[in-house]
Design an enzyme around this catalytic site. Structure first.
Site, PDB file in Angstrom:
ATOM      1  N   CYS A 159      -1.269   0.891   7.457  1.00 25.98           N
ATOM      2  CA  CYS A 159      -2.709   0.617   7.640  1.00 25.98           C
ATOM      3  C   CYS A 159      -3.175  -0.623   6.880  1.00 25.98           C
ATOM      4  O   CYS A 159      -3.510  -1.635   7.484  1.00 25.98           O
ATOM      5  CB  CYS A 159      -3.551   1.818   7.217  1.00 25.98           C
ATOM      6  N   ARG A 160      -3.218  -0.543   5.548  1.00 27.77           N
ATOM      7  CA  ARG A 160      -3.838  -1.617   4.758  1.00 27.77           C
ATOM      8  C   ARG A 160      -2.946  -2.835   4.548  1.00 27.77           C
ATOM      9  O   ARG A 160      -3.372  -3.964   4.800  1.00 27.77           O
ATOM     10  CB  ARG A 160      -4.294  -1.078   3.392  1.00 27.77           C
ATOM     11  N   SER A 161      -1.722  -2.632   4.039  1.00 24.64           N
ATOM     12  CA  SER A 161      -0.901  -3.818   3.718  1.00 24.64           C
ATOM     13  C   SER A 161      -0.477  -4.623   4.953  1.00 24.64           C
ATOM     14  O   SER A 161      -0.353  -5.848   4.847  1.00 24.64           O
ATOM     15  CB  SER A 161       0.295  -3.463   2.822  1.00 24.64           C
ATOM     16  N   ASN A 198       2.359   1.438   4.267  1.00 23.63           N
ATOM     17  CA  ASN A 198       2.697   0.168   4.954  1.00 23.63           C
ATOM     18  C   ASN A 198       2.460   0.262   6.463  1.00 23.63           C
ATOM     19  O   ASN A 198       3.185  -0.343   7.251  1.00 23.63           O
ATOM     20  CB  ASN A 198       4.136  -0.298   4.663  1.00 23.63           C
ATOM     21  N   CYS A 247       0.861  -1.183   0.000  1.00 24.22           N
ATOM     22  CA  CYS A 247       0.000   0.000   0.000  1.00 24.22           C
ATOM     23  C   CYS A 247       0.899   1.235   0.000  1.00 24.22           C
ATOM     24  O   CYS A 247       2.087   1.134  -0.333  1.00 24.22           O
ATOM     25  CB  CYS A 247      -0.974  -0.015   1.180  1.00 24.22           C
ATOM     26  N   ASP A 306      -8.093   3.897   1.380  1.00 32.03           N
ATOM     27  CA  ASP A 306      -7.171   4.245   2.457  1.00 32.03           C
ATOM     28  C   ASP A 306      -7.972   4.702   3.678  1.00 32.03           C
ATOM     29  O   ASP A 306      -8.692   5.704   3.606  1.00 32.03           O
ATOM     30  CB  ASP A 306      -6.260   5.374   1.961  1.00 32.03           C
TER      31      ASP A 306
HETATM   32  P1  4NP Z   1      -1.705   2.875   4.171  1.00 34.68           P
HETATM   33  O1  4NP Z   1      -2.275   4.255   4.761  1.00 34.68           O
HETATM   34  O2  4NP Z   1      -1.201   3.182   2.772  1.00 34.68           O
HETATM   35  O3  4NP Z   1      -2.893   1.986   4.141  1.00 34.68           O
HETATM   36  O4  4NP Z   1      -0.611   2.416   5.108  1.00 34.68           O
HETATM   37  C1  4NP Z   1      -1.477   5.409   4.844  1.00 34.68           C
HETATM   38  C2  4NP Z   1      -0.752   5.627   5.982  1.00 34.68           C
HETATM   39  C3  4NP Z   1       0.044   6.772   6.075  1.00 34.68           C
HETATM   40  C4  4NP Z   1       0.101   7.661   5.025  1.00 34.68           C
HETATM   41  C5  4NP Z   1      -0.610   7.401   3.877  1.00 34.68           C
HETATM   42  C6  4NP Z   1      -1.393   6.269   3.789  1.00 34.68           C
HETATM   43  N1  4NP Z   1       0.885   8.823   5.128  1.00 34.68           N
HETATM   44  O5  4NP Z   1       0.853   9.641   4.203  1.00 34.68           O
HETATM   45  O6  4NP Z   1       1.605   8.991   6.114  1.00 34.68           O
END
Ligand code: 4NP
Length: 149
Positions: A12-14, A10, A7, A117
């Site tokens: 939240c989702r992955s 790295n 994602c 997200d």
């Molecule tokens: P993820 O969510 O891609 O599902 O891990 C996010 C977590 C943090 C950020 C973006 C997306 N960020 O910009 O810090």
């Protein structure tokens, strides 16, 4: 079989996708190795977002020991399949693919839909968990011909 979940952050989702797929693989004795990575490097070295850790724990899965890392070009040769959460991840990862064989390893986790997200909306972690779980079960079915419980 080695599978990589990707994602943006790295955190939240992955990490959820890694935890769910490893759990299902272990439960079914598939012997698969699952890892996850982010296309962005902002959170490298950190653990998963607490909201993801909690959502996983609510389903009996511990993702708290995972450590964030960034996606790298060598992942194309180290993994058999690379599953991404959304179309931004898809284009970012494909842009790094050195050849056609590498590019063919990359697919959306949900096939033709995106995993949204949840970072800016606490209420989305449970629905995102369920989307990811459904996607992982479909992938197991596709790769093994077996239906996950
Ligand atoms: P993820 O969510 O891609 O599902 O891990 C996010 C977590 C943090 C950020 C973006 C997306 N960020 O910009 O810090």
């Amino acid at each position: 079989m080695k599978l990589l979940m990707v994602c943006l952050g790295n955190i939240c989702r992955s990490p959820l996708a890694e935890g769910v797929m490893q759990h299902l693989s272990d439960e079914q004795g598939l012997g698969w190795k699952i890892d996850s990575a982010g296309t962005g490097g902002w959170h490298v070295g950190e653990g998963p977002d607490r909201r993801s850790t909690r959502a996983a724990r609510n389903h009996g899965i511990d993702i708290s020991k995972q450590v964030c890392r960034q996606f790298r070009k060598s992942d194309f040769k180290d993994f058999d399949h690379i599953f991404v959460m959304d179309k931004y991840n898809l284009s970012d990862v494909l842009a790094m693919a050195p050849d056609e064989v590498s590019a063919e390893k990359v697919k959306l986790l949900l096939g033709n839909r995106e995993v949204p997200d949840p970072y800016y909306d606490d209420s989305q972690f449970e629905p995102v968990f369920e989307l990811i779980e459904g996607g992982c079960k479909d992938i197991i079915k596709e790769l093994t011909g077996k239906r996950a419980k």
